[in-house]
Motif scaffolding. Structure first.
Motif, PDB file in Angstrom:
ATOM      1  N   VAL A   1     -10.520  -3.314   2.247  1.00 44.89           N
ATOM      2  CA  VAL A   1     -10.978  -2.068   1.614  1.00 44.89           C
ATOM      3  C   VAL A   1     -12.475  -1.899   1.885  1.00 44.89           C
ATOM      4  O   VAL A   1     -13.319  -1.921   0.982  1.00 44.89           O
ATOM      5  CB  VAL A   1     -10.645  -2.009   0.106  1.00 44.89           C
TER       6      VAL A   1
ATOM      7  N   ARG B   1      -3.991   8.487  -1.617  1.00 43.69           N
ATOM      8  CA  ARG B   1      -4.588   7.186  -1.909  1.00 43.69           C
ATOM      9  C   ARG B   1      -6.087   7.275  -2.190  1.00 43.69           C
ATOM     10  O   ARG B   1      -6.616   6.543  -3.037  1.00 43.69           O
ATOM     11  CB  ARG B   1      -4.315   6.237  -0.740  1.00 43.69           C
ATOM     12  N   THR B   2      -6.817   8.151  -1.477  1.00 47.23           N
ATOM     13  CA  THR B   2      -8.271   8.246  -1.668  1.00 47.23           C
ATOM     14  C   THR B   2      -8.675   9.324  -2.675  1.00 47.23           C
ATOM     15  O   THR B   2      -9.852   9.588  -2.869  1.00 47.23           O
ATOM     16  CB  THR B   2      -8.981   8.532  -0.338  1.00 47.23           C
TER      17      THR B   2
ATOM     18  N   CYS C   1      -4.441   5.430   3.862  1.00 39.18           N
ATOM     19  CA  CYS C   1      -5.273   6.394   3.133  1.00 39.18           C
ATOM     20  C   CYS C   1      -4.551   7.705   2.823  1.00 39.18           C
ATOM     21  O   CYS C   1      -5.006   8.460   1.954  1.00 39.18           O
ATOM     22  CB  CYS C   1      -6.544   6.689   3.926  1.00 39.18           C
TER      23      CYS C   1
ATOM     24  N   THR D   1     -14.759   1.091  -5.510  1.00 39.84           N
ATOM     25  CA  THR D   1     -13.484   1.779  -5.382  1.00 39.84           C
ATOM     26  C   THR D   1     -13.669   3.076  -4.622  1.00 39.84           C
ATOM     27  O   THR D   1     -14.779   3.619  -4.543  1.00 39.84           O
ATOM     28  CB  THR D   1     -12.860   2.129  -6.754  1.00 39.84           C
TER      29      THR D   1
ATOM     30  N   TRP E   1       0.815  -1.223   0.000  1.00 37.58           N
ATOM     31  CA  TRP E   1       0.000   0.000   0.000  1.00 37.58           C
ATOM     32  C   TRP E   1       0.851   1.276   0.000  1.00 37.58           C
ATOM     33  O   TRP E   1       0.347   2.339   0.356  1.00 37.58           O
ATOM     34  CB  TRP E   1      -0.899   0.079   1.231  1.00 37.58           C
TER      35      TRP E   1
ATOM     36  N   MET F   1      -8.042   2.693  -4.582  1.00 36.53           N
ATOM     37  CA  MET F   1      -8.278   1.499  -3.789  1.00 36.53           C
ATOM     38  C   MET F   1      -9.510   0.814  -4.364  1.00 36.53           C
ATOM     39  O   MET F   1     -10.480   1.480  -4.729  1.00 36.53           O
ATOM     40  CB  MET F   1      -8.543   1.825  -2.314  1.00 36.53           C
TER      41      MET F   1
ATOM     42  N   ALA G   1      -4.574  -1.670  -4.562  1.00 36.65           N
ATOM     43  CA  ALA G   1      -4.173  -0.304  -4.218  1.00 36.65           C
ATOM     44  C   ALA G   1      -2.923  -0.009  -5.037  1.00 36.65           C
ATOM     45  O   ALA G   1      -1.812   0.000  -4.511  1.00 36.65           O
ATOM     46  CB  ALA G   1      -3.903  -0.167  -2.728  1.00 36.65           C
TER      47      ALA G   1
ATOM     48  N   GLY H   1      -8.252  -0.723   5.271  1.00 34.03           N
ATOM     49  CA  GLY H   1      -7.444  -1.265   4.196  1.00 34.03           C
ATOM     50  C   GLY H   1      -7.238  -2.756   4.306  1.00 34.03           C
ATOM     51  O   GLY H   1      -7.796  -3.532   3.534  1.00 34.03           O
TER      52      GLY H   1
ATOM     53  N   THR I   1     -12.084  -2.981  -4.182  1.00 35.94           N
ATOM     54  CA  THR I   1     -12.434  -4.233  -3.523  1.00 35.94           C
ATOM     55  C   THR I   1     -13.444  -4.992  -4.364  1.00 35.94           C
ATOM     56  O   THR I   1     -14.369  -4.393  -4.941  1.00 35.94           O
ATOM     57  CB  THR I   1     -12.993  -3.971  -2.108  1.00 35.94           C
TER      58      THR I   1
END
Length: 465
Positions: free
Chosen positions: A237, A270-271, A266, A377, A63, A381, A428, A233, A383
């Motif tokens: 996620v 990342r977000t 995060c 998402t 990550w 990120m 990620a 995470g 899932t």
């Protein structure tokens, strides 16, 4: 130099690894029989192993490799800093330029009045710091009984004694006599697995209000803080319903409880924002940082602390806490250069406005696969929840993670690092991933899902619990 590209044969490296190297979160005996995959180099979003296979790294290392692999600028900065000042501590009333400059930059980037940084070597260490910091804060305010920290089941806050205690991973608690005292866990906001017939909004409020109930049951005069990841995470996620974080913030404000946002995963783009706290409208008193702080190029972590907490702690004499490598000059210099690259190359803006929407659209196409019950998402990120009965979101009858492990194996065998958490598949990727590599990621993920679907059916595993 000891680094050589013309290495010994893979089998010999595997034997040496098995003989001497203990791996984290691993059945080392089983791994020794199988043999490790040995990564020898990387560039951009691509890894190369000892046998020359190229693998798209959709997990950004662990990550963390936000700006991608092979950035010479970071190596150059590390080299210069090692020649100028390779190490000095920040004990004994001393400091150095990299720690000072990085602290000022983090204060500039962090939201609200988060203007002070206590450094660690990792996110785990930083969360250990947070335990002592919040308890010392309340003691300095004349409330020494405010010691309990509330966290969430299936949350992850590191693997030190303190960090693993804050986290809610039962497998970790089963080893080493965890959690330590005065840690309390409430349920996670995982609507997919635990929401039942509630709408996501209803479920988000119900899970948030467990915090208020816990404060009532434990006593407001006993509760020091609530800690949580903006998005869970390592838990899979888990993206909380929209109602969750506003209600958590209201409860912390109403009951005089410190709010700690664990931004280790995060943070730093990342977000799609600099911090997950901005994405979800959180106003933390403390933020835990690591990973993307240096893009994994050097080990560094820390706690960014608000004015109120920092000022109270500063007025209470010595804070008897610290690490040999707190604010290590090489790690701080590398982190500062990493942040410069993220800012100057507008990586966060590109994620927010361009590549994250592209990934979200591409990822959503996997929802039509017969194994996939949910594809979501946030930023960079993603899932995928797999199920034998998509409509009911049912779990597989087999032990949790059986199907996920099958899928992970097919991913690796087809040149893709995609992690499994139970029977969820998660990604990620580096924030610098381009659209063509996103297309390749989706193509390889779909191939892995197809192969998994065939194997699960052939093995009689396509059954609901």
């Amino acid at each position: 130099m000891n680094i050589i590209s013309n290495h010994m044969p893979t089998a010999e490296l595997q034997a040496l690894d098995a003989a001497h190297h203990m791996h984290p979160f691993t059945d080392n005996a089983a791994l020794a029989k199988k043999g490790v995959r040995i990564i020898t180099r990387a560039n951009g979003v691509t890894l190369t192993d000892s046998q020359g296979h190229e693998i798209l790294d959709a997990m950004a290392g662990l990550w963390c490799v936000n700006i991608g692999y092979g950035r010479k600028e970071l190596a150059d900065v590390a080299s210069r800093q090692m020649m100028e000042l390779p190490y000095y501590n920040t004990f004994f009333q001393t400091s150095h330029v990299p720690a000072i400059a990085l602290s000022a930059k983090l204060a500039e980037l962090a939201p609200g009045d988060l203007n002070h940084v206590f450094y660690a070597g990792s996110g785990s260490e930083a969360n250990d710091t947070n335990i002592r910091l919040v308890r010392h804060y309340w003691a300095a305010k004349g409330k020494p009984d405010k010691k309990i920290i509330i966290s969430r089941k299936n949350g992850y806050h590191g693997s030190t004694l303190g960090g693993a205690s804050l986290g809610g991973m039962t497998a970790m608690h089963a080893q080493g006599g965890l959690p330590i005292p005065n840690i309390h866990h409430i349920d996670q906001p995982d609507w997919y697995a635990e929401g039942g017939d509630l709408s996501p909004d209803e479920f988000g409020l119900e899970r948030a209000r467990q915090l208020e109930q816990a404060i009532h049951d434990l006593g407001e005069d006993k509760v020091a803080a609530f800690i949580a990841e903006p998005v869970q995470g390592a838990g899979g996620v888990i993206i909380p319903p929209a109602t969750y974080w506003p209600e958590i913030q209201r409860i912390c404000d109403a009951h005089d409880i410190l709010l700690i946002a664990d931004e280790v995963i995060c943070g730093f783009g990342r977000t799609g924002e600099w911090f997950g706290s901005r994405t979800f409208g959180i106003r933390p008193d403390i933020m835990t940082i690591a990973k993307g702080l240096s893009s994994g190029y050097a080990p560094i972590g820390g706690s960014i602390v608000c004015d109120e907490v920092a000022n109270v702690v500063a007025s209470a004499g010595d804070f008897n806490h610290g690490y040999t490598y707190s604010g290590h000059p090489v790690a701080a210099a590398v982190a500062l250069e990493n942040l410069r690259i993220i800012q100057e190359e507008k990586i966060v803006e590109t994620v927010q406005n361009d590549t994250a929407p592209y990934l979200a659209n591409a990822w959503s196409t996997l929802a039509d696969h017969p194994l996939v019950a949910e594809a979501k998402t946030v930023g960079m990120m993603g899932t995928l929840a797999m199920s034998p009965d998509v409509a009911s979101r049912a779990a597989f009858a087999s032990a949790a993670g059986t199907v996920g492990l099958i899928c992970r194996t097919h991913c690796f065998d087809n040149g893709l690092v995609m992690r499994h958490v139970g029977d969820r598949m998660i990604i990620a990727p580096p924030l610098v991933i381009g659209k063509s590599d996103i297309d390749l990621l989706i193509e390889r993920a779909r191939t892995a899902l197809d192969l998994t679907y065939t194997e699960v059916q052939n093995e009689g595993l396509y059954k609901a619990a």
